[in-house]
Motif scaffolding. Structure first.
Motif, PDB file in Angstrom:
ATOM      1  N   ASP A  96       0.808  -1.218   0.000  1.00 15.34           N
ATOM      2  CA  ASP A  96       0.000   0.000   0.000  1.00 15.34           C
ATOM      3  C   ASP A  96       0.846   1.275   0.000  1.00 15.34           C
ATOM      4  O   ASP A  96       0.549   2.212  -0.725  1.00 15.34           O
ATOM      5  N   GLY A  97       1.908   1.297   0.779  1.00 12.09           N
ATOM      6  CA  GLY A  97       2.738   2.495   0.851  1.00 12.09           C
ATOM      7  C   GLY A  97       3.551   2.762  -0.406  1.00 12.09           C
ATOM      8  O   GLY A  97       4.021   3.875  -0.630  1.00 12.09           O
ATOM      9  N   ASP A  98       3.724   1.742  -1.236  1.00 11.94           N
ATOM     10  CA  ASP A  98       4.558   1.870  -2.430  1.00 11.94           C
ATOM     11  C   ASP A  98       3.768   1.900  -3.727  1.00 11.94           C
ATOM     12  O   ASP A  98       4.353   1.947  -4.806  1.00 11.94           O
ATOM     13  N   LYS A  99       2.443   1.867  -3.649  1.00  7.24           N
ATOM     14  CA  LYS A  99       1.641   1.748  -4.868  1.00  7.24           C
ATOM     15  C   LYS A  99       1.867   2.895  -5.846  1.00  7.24           C
ATOM     16  O   LYS A  99       1.988   2.677  -7.045  1.00  7.24           O
ATOM     17  N   SER A 100       1.930   4.122  -5.361  1.00  8.60           N
ATOM     18  CA  SER A 100       2.106   5.241  -6.290  1.00  8.60           C
ATOM     19  C   SER A 100       3.454   5.135  -7.010  1.00  8.60           C
ATOM     20  O   SER A 100       3.541   5.374  -8.210  1.00  8.60           O
ATOM     21  N   HIS A 101       4.492   4.746  -6.276  1.00  4.86           N
ATOM     22  CA  HIS A 101       5.819   4.564  -6.889  1.00  4.86           C
ATOM     23  C   HIS A 101       5.776   3.445  -7.934  1.00  4.86           C
ATOM     24  O   HIS A 101       6.306   3.591  -9.035  1.00  4.86           O
ATOM     25  N   LEU A 102       5.129   2.322  -7.596  1.00  2.00           N
ATOM     26  CA  LEU A 102       5.060   1.191  -8.523  1.00  2.00           C
ATOM     27  C   LEU A 102       4.253   1.547  -9.771  1.00  2.00           C
ATOM     28  O   LEU A 102       4.625   1.179 -10.886  1.00  2.00           O
ATOM     29  N   HIS A 103       3.139   2.273  -9.591  1.00  5.07           N
ATOM     30  CA  HIS A 103       2.349   2.709 -10.742  1.00  5.07           C
ATOM     31  C   HIS A 103       3.186   3.628 -11.640  1.00  5.07           C
ATOM     32  O   HIS A 103       3.167   3.504 -12.871  1.00  5.07           O
ATOM     33  N   GLN A 104       3.905   4.542 -11.017  1.00  4.76           N
ATOM     34  CA  GLN A 104       4.740   5.470 -11.788  1.00  4.76           C
ATOM     35  C   GLN A 104       5.799   4.703 -12.571  1.00  4.76           C
ATOM     36  O   GLN A 104       6.002   4.957 -13.759  1.00  4.76           O
ATOM     37  N   ARG A 105       6.474   3.743 -11.922  1.00  4.23           N
ATOM     38  CA  ARG A 105       7.523   2.973 -12.595  1.00  4.23           C
ATOM     39  C   ARG A 105       6.954   2.167 -13.761  1.00  4.23           C
ATOM     40  O   ARG A 105       7.544   2.086 -14.821  1.00  4.23           O
TER      41      ARG A 105
END
Length: 191
Positions: free
Chosen positions: A49-58
């Motif tokens: 959950d805490g990394d979702k925005s980073h993963l979506h961006q990547r």
């Protein structure tokens, strides 16, 4: 499912019949309403959950490789993603979901001549979007040909190719084969 439970079928029998995991059947059995199931599914927490925005961006930068997701820049040597539909969260529209892993493993392990046309096409599509799976499938097919045709002399080159591809899951079997390589080659060569 509720009808089967009311008929007195065991949860194990229901999971086999419907091809669902036992824990899924148990979750449906213990739920008091569909709203309870939907609420749990929609509000489930994940360690990502805490990394979702980073993963979506990547992913939107073109990173399709899980090992590459931790690199600070986009994935090298990867084509950019195709344009996305509005409202899809930045991900491209998918024509169909990925097959379950067991099905893909079955396709890879089956002689290509014995695959149905539909299964062969789906395997081709899956291999086209996943370079790691494509490499693993090629190694599996090569090893099957060595076993079938009893060509043990090809084993050393096959092991070198497997280790060069950087597929850690295949390194362990190769290490085991190397421990007694002469015996394995001799066994593969016997007719």
């Amino acid at each position: 499912m509720q009808e089967r439970i009311a008929e007195g079928q065991s949860l194990t029998a229901i999971s086999r019949e419907l091809r669902l995991d036992y824990s899924t059947v148990r979750r449906f059995d213990s739920a008091t309403s569909i709203d309870e199931l939907l609420f749990r599914a929609a509000n489930r927490q994940s360690i990502l959950d805490g990394d979702k925005s980073h993963l979506h961006q990547r992913r939107n930068e073109g990173c399709h490789d899980i090992p590459q997701l931790q690199l600070p820049r986009g994935c090298p040597d990867r084509p950019p993603l195709p344009p996305t539909d509005e409202g899809s969260g930045g991900f491209p529209a998918v024509s169909r979901p990925a097959p379950p892993p067991r099905r893909a493993v079955r396709w890879i392990g089956t002689n290509p001549e014995r695959l149905s046309a539909g299964d062969a096409q789906e395997l081709k599509e899956v291999r086209a979007v996943c370079p790691h799976l494509d490499a693993a499938a090629a190694h599996v097919r090569d090893s099957a040909a060595m076993l079938h045709d009893r060509r043990g002399a090809l084993l050393p080159d096959w092991m070198t190719r497997v280790l060069a591809d950087g597929l850690p899951a295949l390194h362990s079997p190769v290490t085991g084969l190397r421990r007694d390589q002469d015996a394995v080659v001799a066994g593969l060569s016997m007719g």
